[in-house]
Motif scaffolding. Structure first.
Motif, PDB file in Angstrom:
ATOM      1  N   HIS A  65      61.697  60.550  27.765  1.00  0.00           N
ATOM      2  CA  HIS A  65      60.737  59.457  27.892  1.00  0.00           C
ATOM      3  C   HIS A  65      59.806  59.752  29.050  1.00  0.00           C
ATOM      4  CE1 HIS A  65      59.037  55.429  28.142  1.00  0.00           C
ATOM      5  NE2 HIS A  65      59.331  55.426  29.432  1.00  0.00           N
ATOM      6  N   TRP A 110      51.288  61.829  24.353  1.00  0.00           N
ATOM      7  CA  TRP A 110      52.335  62.296  25.258  1.00  0.00           C
ATOM      8  C   TRP A 110      53.653  61.576  25.017  1.00  0.00           C
ATOM      9  CZ3 TRP A 110      52.481  66.777  27.258  1.00  0.00           C
ATOM     10  CH2 TRP A 110      51.292  67.446  27.544  1.00  0.00           C
ATOM     11  N   ARG A 111      53.596  60.340  24.554  1.00  0.00           N
ATOM     12  CA  ARG A 111      54.843  59.656  24.204  1.00  0.00           C
ATOM     13  C   ARG A 111      55.456  60.266  22.946  1.00  0.00           C
ATOM     14  NH1 ARG A 111      52.017  54.829  26.384  1.00  0.00           N
ATOM     15  NH2 ARG A 111      52.928  54.562  28.455  1.00  0.00           N
ATOM     16  N   SER A 112      54.596  60.753  22.035  1.00  0.00           N
ATOM     17  CA  SER A 112      55.104  61.471  20.856  1.00  0.00           C
ATOM     18  C   SER A 112      55.773  62.768  21.257  1.00  0.00           C
ATOM     19  CB  SER A 112      53.961  61.753  19.873  1.00  0.00           C
ATOM     20  OG  SER A 112      53.417  60.576  19.355  1.00  0.00           O
ATOM     21  N   VAL A 159      52.792  59.926  32.188  1.00  0.00           N
ATOM     22  CA  VAL A 159      51.771  60.149  31.162  1.00  0.00           C
ATOM     23  C   VAL A 159      50.414  60.415  31.814  1.00  0.00           C
ATOM     24  CG1 VAL A 159      50.411  59.021  29.353  1.00  0.00           C
ATOM     25  CG2 VAL A 159      52.917  58.913  29.287  1.00  0.00           C
ATOM     26  N   ALA A 189      57.147  63.369  24.143  1.00  0.00           N
ATOM     27  CA  ALA A 189      58.411  62.986  24.784  1.00  0.00           C
ATOM     28  C   ALA A 189      59.477  62.694  23.744  1.00  0.00           C
ATOM     29  CB  ALA A 189      58.198  61.764  25.677  1.00  0.00           C
ATOM     30  N   ASP A 226      57.200  57.816  31.481  1.00  0.00           N
ATOM     31  CA  ASP A 226      56.691  56.499  31.850  1.00  0.00           C
ATOM     32  C   ASP A 226      55.171  56.588  32.054  1.00  0.00           C
ATOM     33  OD1 ASP A 226      56.247  57.631  34.392  1.00  0.00           O
ATOM     34  OD2 ASP A 226      58.010  56.681  35.278  1.00  0.00           O
ATOM     35  N   GLU A 227      54.567  55.458  32.344  1.00  0.00           N
ATOM     36  CA  GLU A 227      53.101  55.386  32.435  1.00  0.00           C
ATOM     37  C   GLU A 227      52.557  56.331  33.495  1.00  0.00           C
ATOM     38  OE1 GLU A 227      49.836  51.909  33.437  1.00  0.00           O
ATOM     39  OE2 GLU A 227      51.633  51.360  32.293  1.00  0.00           O
ATOM     40  N   ALA A 262      47.896  58.651  25.849  1.00  0.00           N
ATOM     41  CA  ALA A 262      49.189  58.010  26.098  1.00  0.00           C
ATOM     42  C   ALA A 262      50.088  58.111  24.874  1.00  0.00           C
ATOM     43  CB  ALA A 262      48.982  56.547  26.484  1.00  0.00           C
ATOM     44  N   ARG A 263      49.527  57.843  23.711  1.00  0.00           N
ATOM     45  CA  ARG A 263      50.339  57.916  22.487  1.00  0.00           C
ATOM     46  C   ARG A 263      50.763  59.352  22.188  1.00  0.00           C
ATOM     47  NH1 ARG A 263      48.363  55.973  16.475  1.00  0.00           N
ATOM     48  NH2 ARG A 263      50.230  56.618  15.357  1.00  0.00           N
TER      49      ARG A 263
END
Length: 196
Positions: free
Chosen positions: A67, A57-59, A73, A61, A69-70, A54-55
């Motif tokens: 962005h 893929w948010r990086s 991800v 993004a 979202d959950e 999760a972290r």
């Protein structure tokens, strides 16, 4: 040489196919070079186990100015795991052959936790390895020296008694710099003579 240390992807398992890459781009909604630059530039901490999927893929993004979202991800993690899940049956059989003949074999792979867990759940041939070094579990990712020294210690062997097999020249050079024998993998036919 008394042990053979294998890389996973590009040796025992297949690299991502064009279809795999297209699926990841489509899932991310960001096709093209910028997506892959972010994917690879930010990958090492994920492979090393410093962060979860999760972290990571948010990086990615954030680097792309978007962005995820959950739900997105989760879809990206699933697509990423699937993209690295095709094995080379000929090489898997060869590892079984080596292990069956009494050769000590190990695996050193740059692999994130989600993918490592998937392999453990689906690939019984991992049982052939006396050393199983997933980067996310050992805290070192190739070509960092710690990845190779961890394996040497786990084998209980000095580096010069280990043959390291990888399809990336920089990883092979890093192993050789620490005293291991190195083989740049291109095919099983060319690997066999290196084991004599």
């Amino acid at each position: 040489m008394t042990a053979v240390l294998f890389d996973m992807f590009g040796v025992l398992a297949r690299q991502q196919s064009p279809a795999d890459c297209a699926r990841l781009e489509e899932t991310a909604g960001r096709p093209g070079a910028a997506f892959w630059e972010s994917y690879w530039e930010l990958r090492q901490p994920y492979d090393r186990g410093d962060q979860n999927g999760a972290r990571y893929w948010r990086s990615v993004a954030g680097a792309l100015g978007t962005h995820f979202d959950e739900e997105r991800v989760a879809e990206l993690i699933a697509a990423d795991v699937a993209s690295w899940s095709r094995v080379d049956d000929e090489m898997v059989d060869f590892v079984a052959e080596l292990a069956g003949s009494g050769t000590t074999v190990g695996l050193l792979s740059n692999i994130p936790e989600e993918l490592a867990a998937h392999y453990e759940e689906t690939q019984e041939w991992l049982k052939h390895f006396s050393v199983l070094a997933f980067s996310c579990r050992i805290g070192h990712a190739k070509p960092e020296p710690g990845a190779y020294t961890w394996c040497s210690a786990a084998f209980g062997l000095p580096p010069e008694r280990i043959l390291f097999v990888d399809d990336r020249a920089d990883n092979v050079r890093a192993a050789e710099a620490l005293g291991m024998r190195g083989h740049l993998f291109t095919s099983l036919a060319k690997l066999r003579p290196a084991l004599d």
